[in-house]
Design a protein around this motif. Structure first.
Motif, mmCIF file in Angstrom:
data_model
loop_
_atom_site.group_PDB
_atom_site.id
_atom_site.type_symbol
_atom_site.label_atom_id
_atom_site.label_comp_id
_atom_site.label_asym_id
_atom_site.label_seq_id
_atom_site.Cartn_x
_atom_site.Cartn_y
_atom_site.Cartn_z
ATOM 1 N N PRO A 189 0.830 -1.215 0.000
ATOM 2 C CA PRO A 189 0.000 0.000 0.000
ATOM 3 C C PRO A 189 0.860 1.259 0.000
ATOM 4 N N VAL A 190 0.474 2.229 -0.823
ATOM 5 C CA VAL A 190 1.207 3.499 -0.854
ATOM 6 C C VAL A 190 0.644 4.422 0.221
ATOM 7 N N GLN A 191 1.497 5.273 0.747
ATOM 8 C CA GLN A 191 1.112 6.149 1.849
ATOM 9 C C GLN A 191 0.931 7.600 1.429
ATOM 10 N N ASP A 192 1.451 7.947 0.248
ATOM 11 C CA ASP A 192 1.361 9.336 -0.202
ATOM 12 C C ASP A 192 1.575 9.380 -1.707
ATOM 13 N N VAL A 193 1.534 10.589 -2.266
ATOM 14 C CA VAL A 193 1.671 10.751 -3.711
ATOM 15 C C VAL A 193 3.052 10.331 -4.177
ATOM 16 N N GLN A 194 4.071 10.583 -3.382
ATOM 17 C CA GLN A 194 5.426 10.169 -3.772
ATOM 18 C C GLN A 194 5.504 8.646 -3.900
ATOM 19 N N GLY A 195 4.924 7.948 -2.939
ATOM 20 C CA GLY A 195 4.890 6.494 -3.033
ATOM 21 C C GLY A 195 4.083 6.022 -4.225
ATOM 22 N N ARG A 198 6.194 6.137 -7.427
ATOM 23 C CA ARG A 198 7.093 4.990 -7.537
ATOM 24 C C ARG A 198 6.323 3.729 -7.942
ATOM 25 N N ALA A 199 5.144 3.535 -7.366
ATOM 26 C CA ALA A 199 4.352 2.349 -7.688
ATOM 27 C C ALA A 199 3.878 2.378 -9.130
ATOM 28 N N MET A 200 3.463 3.559 -9.613
ATOM 29 C CA MET A 200 2.984 3.664 -10.995
ATOM 30 C C MET A 200 4.139 3.479 -11.968
ATOM 31 N N ARG A 201 5.316 3.995 -11.623
ATOM 32 C CA ARG A 201 6.475 3.826 -12.496
ATOM 33 C C ARG A 201 6.821 2.349 -12.627
ATOM 34 N N ALA A 202 6.783 1.630 -11.521
ATOM 35 C CA ALA A 202 7.074 0.199 -11.563
ATOM 36 C C ALA A 202 6.013 -0.554 -12.367
ATOM 37 N N LEU A 203 4.757 -0.138 -12.250
ATOM 38 C CA LEU A 203 3.688 -0.786 -13.007
ATOM 39 C C LEU A 203 3.866 -0.571 -14.503
ATOM 40 N N PHE A 204 4.173 0.650 -14.901
ATOM 41 C CA PHE A 204 4.358 0.947 -16.325
ATOM 42 C C PHE A 204 5.584 0.233 -16.884
#
Length: 208
Positions: A189-195, A198-204
């Motif tokens: 789970p992400v805790q903020d926009v910065q997290g 990073r999660a979206m970059r890894a997904l893409f």
């Protein structure tokens, strides 16, 4: 919108609160103009309270087929909370008795104590802007997510539909014109926009 006994003749827009907030004990505060039907009903209710249901509709902030993502019904007893709102307004207090949710994730009853203890998702305040930004500025990356749907061939279009700390949900349209949803869970789970970035970059990157 508030559903009240005896308010059948009121216009729907007159039963929509100008603002709402959940209190520390799980009660829901609703602000209305002082002359609104809900305020009059609560003011004149016998024994000082009024049965009411707050019906909420969640609509996707991007253009997709079937934009309603879910509905919730919060029922309880409605009373006035004088002195809380600015002049010309009245704050109404809905003491929650039952909550029922029917959305993309399923349907369920929520106990009042669960409702009171629940914390907002950290992305709630940003979701609309983030989904619209994904659709407008990163459409190529969003379309690339179809590469992760190996079991569904012939995807023509992918649109971001919902976003929370656990992942991204998209709505896809196949070559037959049929729509279906897919969800991509984040590793944690992400805790903020910065997290989230990073999660979206890894997904893409995984899709690429």
């Amino acid at each position: 919108m508030l559903i009240l006994p005896g308010a059948d003749g009121a216009r729907s827009e007159d039963l929509m609160p100008e603002a709402r907030v959940v209190g520390t004990d799980g009660e829901v505060y609703l602000m209305f103009p002082a002359d609104a039907p809900a305020v009059r009903a609560a003011t004149h209710a016998q024994d000082g309270d009024l049965p009411a249901v707050l019906e909420l509709t969640d609509v996707a902030p991007v253009a997709v087929p079937d934009r309603v993502r879910g509905r919730a019904w919060v029922s309880g007893r409605l009373t006035c909370a004088p002195g809380v709102a600015e002049p010309g307004r009245m704050m109404l207090r809905l003491a929650v008795g039952e909550v029922y949710v029917d959305d993309l994730w399923g349907d369920a009853a929520v106990r009042p104590e669960e409702f009171a203890d629940a914390l907002p998702d950290p992305l709630t305040g940003y979701e609309t802007e983030l989904l619209q930004h994904l659709a407008a500025a990163h459409d190529d990356h969003v379309q690339g997510l179809s590469g992760l749907l190996g079991h569904r061939a012939g995807v023509q279009r992918v649109v971001p539909l919902a976003l929370d700390r656990f992942g991204l949900r998209v709505r896809c349209r196949d070559t037959a014109g049929q729509s279906f949803d897919a969800r991509f869970d984040f590793p944690e789970p992400v805790q903020d926009v910065q997290g989230l970035r990073r999660a979206m970059r890894a997904l893409f990157e995984a899709a690429g």
